[in-house]
Design a protein around this motif. Structure first.
Motif, short mmCIF file in Angstrom:
data_model
loop_
_atom_site.label_atom_id
_atom_site.label_comp_id
_atom_site.label_asym_id
_atom_site.label_seq_id
_atom_site.Cartn_x
_atom_site.Cartn_y
_atom_site.Cartn_z
N LEU A 31 -114.05 -73.41 -6.02
CA LEU A 31 -113.65 -74.50 -5.13
C LEU A 31 -113.04 -73.92 -3.86
N GLY A 32 -113.68 -74.19 -2.74
CA GLY A 32 -113.15 -73.72 -1.47
C GLY A 32 -113.48 -72.27 -1.19
N THR A 33 -112.95 -71.81 -0.04
CA THR A 33 -113.27 -70.46 0.43
C THR A 33 -112.01 -69.65 0.73
N GLY A 34 -110.93 -69.94 0.01
CA GLY A 34 -109.71 -69.15 0.16
C GLY A 34 -109.85 -67.80 -0.49
N GLY A 35 -108.76 -67.03 -0.46
CA GLY A 35 -108.81 -65.66 -0.92
C GLY A 35 -109.23 -65.50 -2.37
N VAL A 36 -108.67 -66.30 -3.28
CA VAL A 36 -109.02 -66.19 -4.69
C VAL A 36 -110.48 -66.55 -4.91
N SER A 37 -110.94 -67.63 -4.29
CA SER A 37 -112.33 -68.07 -4.48
C SER A 37 -113.31 -67.02 -3.97
N ILE A 38 -113.03 -66.42 -2.82
CA ILE A 38 -113.96 -65.44 -2.27
C ILE A 38 -113.97 -64.16 -3.10
N PHE A 39 -112.81 -63.70 -3.55
CA PHE A 39 -112.79 -62.55 -4.45
C PHE A 39 -113.53 -62.88 -5.75
N ALA A 40 -113.32 -64.08 -6.29
CA ALA A 40 -114.01 -64.47 -7.52
C ALA A 40 -115.52 -64.50 -7.31
N LEU A 41 -115.96 -64.95 -6.13
CA LEU A 41 -117.39 -64.92 -5.81
C LEU A 41 -117.90 -63.48 -5.84
N GLN A 42 -117.17 -62.57 -5.23
CA GLN A 42 -117.62 -61.19 -5.18
C GLN A 42 -117.63 -60.54 -6.57
N PHE A 43 -116.59 -60.79 -7.35
CA PHE A 43 -116.55 -60.24 -8.71
C PHE A 43 -117.62 -60.86 -9.60
N ALA A 44 -117.83 -62.17 -9.48
CA ALA A 44 -118.82 -62.85 -10.31
C ALA A 44 -120.23 -62.34 -10.00
N LYS A 45 -120.53 -62.16 -8.73
CA LYS A 45 -121.86 -61.65 -8.37
C LYS A 45 -122.03 -60.21 -8.84
N ALA A 46 -120.95 -59.40 -8.76
CA ALA A 46 -121.03 -58.03 -9.27
C ALA A 46 -121.26 -58.02 -10.77
N SER A 47 -120.86 -59.11 -11.47
CA SER A 47 -121.05 -59.22 -12.92
C SER A 47 -122.40 -59.83 -13.29
N GLY A 48 -123.19 -60.23 -12.30
CA GLY A 48 -124.51 -60.78 -12.57
C GLY A 48 -124.54 -62.28 -12.79
N ALA A 49 -123.45 -62.98 -12.46
CA ALA A 49 -123.38 -64.42 -12.71
C ALA A 49 -124.06 -65.22 -11.61
N THR A 50 -124.36 -66.48 -11.93
CA THR A 50 -124.79 -67.47 -10.96
C THR A 50 -123.55 -68.20 -10.46
N VAL A 51 -123.40 -68.32 -9.14
CA VAL A 51 -122.19 -68.91 -8.56
C VAL A 51 -122.53 -70.18 -7.82
N ILE A 52 -121.78 -71.24 -8.14
CA ILE A 52 -121.84 -72.51 -7.43
C ILE A 52 -120.52 -72.66 -6.69
N LEU A 53 -120.58 -72.86 -5.38
CA LEU A 53 -119.35 -72.97 -4.59
C LEU A 53 -119.33 -74.28 -3.83
N ALA A 54 -118.19 -74.95 -3.87
CA ALA A 54 -118.01 -76.23 -3.18
C ALA A 54 -117.01 -76.07 -2.05
N SER A 55 -117.34 -76.66 -0.90
CA SER A 55 -116.45 -76.63 0.26
C SER A 55 -116.70 -77.88 1.09
N SER A 56 -115.78 -78.19 2.00
CA SER A 56 -115.94 -79.36 2.86
C SER A 56 -116.67 -79.03 4.15
N SER A 57 -116.98 -77.77 4.37
CA SER A 57 -117.53 -77.32 5.65
C SER A 57 -118.87 -76.63 5.46
N ASP A 58 -119.90 -77.10 6.16
CA ASP A 58 -121.20 -76.44 6.10
C ASP A 58 -121.14 -75.03 6.66
N GLU A 59 -120.29 -74.82 7.67
CA GLU A 59 -120.15 -73.49 8.24
C GLU A 59 -119.59 -72.52 7.22
#
Length: 334
Positions: free
Chosen positions: A164-192
């Motif tokens: 949820l969102g693009t703060g520090g924890v979410s972005i690190f979790a995205l990077q760790f999850a992708k390094a682990s081979g997971a599929t990531v779904i991310l929600a934010s209010s901004s298309d940018e």
């Protein structure tokens, strides 16, 4: 030494000051701080919404720098080593206890907006060689929390992770999850910001302003199964949807309270789906060391949205407290 003091619980109460240089005691290391990074807990502290803080104080929990001097009895570190001090220096490892989280840099101990700080040698972690000081300062709270989140659900290839969102924890979790081979779904209010997340590896993107029932979209994207891990970084307004988005046997890892700390929850979905709700207070020095090793091994580069000068501390806090404008971390360079 030069430092920034917060003289009262107010975002307008920062002032530059001169203080005596700290001296490392037995078992301590003197660190020449080079950068700091903000977390929402820093805003909570600075606005009087976090217990235990006394004023005046040197704020900001997270920082990075280099070893300037060694106290007696210290081995394993040398002057010039690039290091990251853990913000809870007494929590070396193991389970959380009241005693090992009682002392916190930037709360009950001097924080990172000073030229020097003396910390226990056992609270230091080596800065990964491919990172600079600003990037290293982003690690203690956000990277450790994200690392523990991904580990809590044994994330691996085939896992589905919702962020949820693009703060520090979410972005690190995205990077760790992708390094682990997971599929990531991310929600934010901004298309940018969603586009930034896509460039970092997010597989599915949800604009929750266009799709308020983002949990239903998670279920649709996973053919009704849901997510193995939901990293709940928002708080009271989203926890019910996070529970709905989780798969049977899934984990909801709760770390955020941006939208408050209370919510009315139906227990039945938790019971029927056998969900694990995991609270988190960051992690230990050992956890930070593991996160740093994973960052080094996978050549992960922390996302720094903006870096302020130390004389722009008030502006840095204002940017973070405004909410919803940054991707990754906001840093302060000395």
């Amino acid at each position: 030494m030069k430092a920034i003091e917060l003289t009262a619980p107010s975002l307008t109460a920062f002032r530059p000051t001169e203080l005596p240089d700290p001296k490392p005691r037995h078992g301590e290391v003197l660190v020449r701080l080079r950068a700091a990074a903000l977390n929402f807990v820093d805003v909570a502290i600075a606005t009087g919404h976090f217990p235990g803080a006394g004023f005046p104080m040197i704020p900001v929990t997270d920082g990075a720098g280099e070893v300037a001097a060694l106290g007696e009895g210290v081995s394993g570190w040398s002057v010039g080593d690039r290091v990251i001090p853990h913000f809870m220096p007494n929590w070396q490892g193991g389970a959380i206890t009241p005693s090992n989280v009682a002392a916190m840099r930037g709360v009950t101990l001097p924080g990172s907006l000073a030229e020097y700080v003396a910390v226990p040698a056992a609270s230091l972690v080596a800065l990964p060689a491919h990172l600079d000081f600003v990037q290293g300062a982003a690690l203690p709270i956000a990277a450790t929390t994200a690392w523990n989140a991904v580990r809590s659900a044994s994330t691996r290839p085939g896992s589905v992770v919702v962020l949820l969102g693009t703060g520090g924890v979410s972005i690190f979790a995205l990077q760790f999850a992708k390094a682990s081979g997971a599929t990531v779904i991310l929600a934010s209010s901004s298309d940018e910001k969603l586009e930034r997340a896509r460039q970092l590896g997010a597989d599915h993107l949800i604009n929750y302003r266009a799709t308020p029932a983002w949990d239903e979209e998670v279920l649709r994207l996973t053919e009704g199964r849901g997510a193995d891990l939901v990293v709940e970084t928002v708080g009271g307004q989203t926890i019910v949807r996070s529970l709905n988005a989780a798969a049977m046997g899934g984990t909801v890892f709760t770390v955020g309270f941006i939208t408050g700390t209370t919510s009315s929850i139906d227990l039945l979905p938790i019971i029927v789906k056998a969900l694990r709700i995991v609270g988190n207070n960051t992690g230990s020095v050992a956890d930070l060391a593991q996160a740093a090793r994973a960052i080094a091994a996978n050549r992960i580069v922390p996302v720094i949205d903006r870096t302020f000068g130390i004389d722009e501390t008030s502006a840095a806090y204002a940017e973070l407290s405004a909410g919803g404008r940054h991707v990754g971390k906001i840093a302060i360079a000395h």
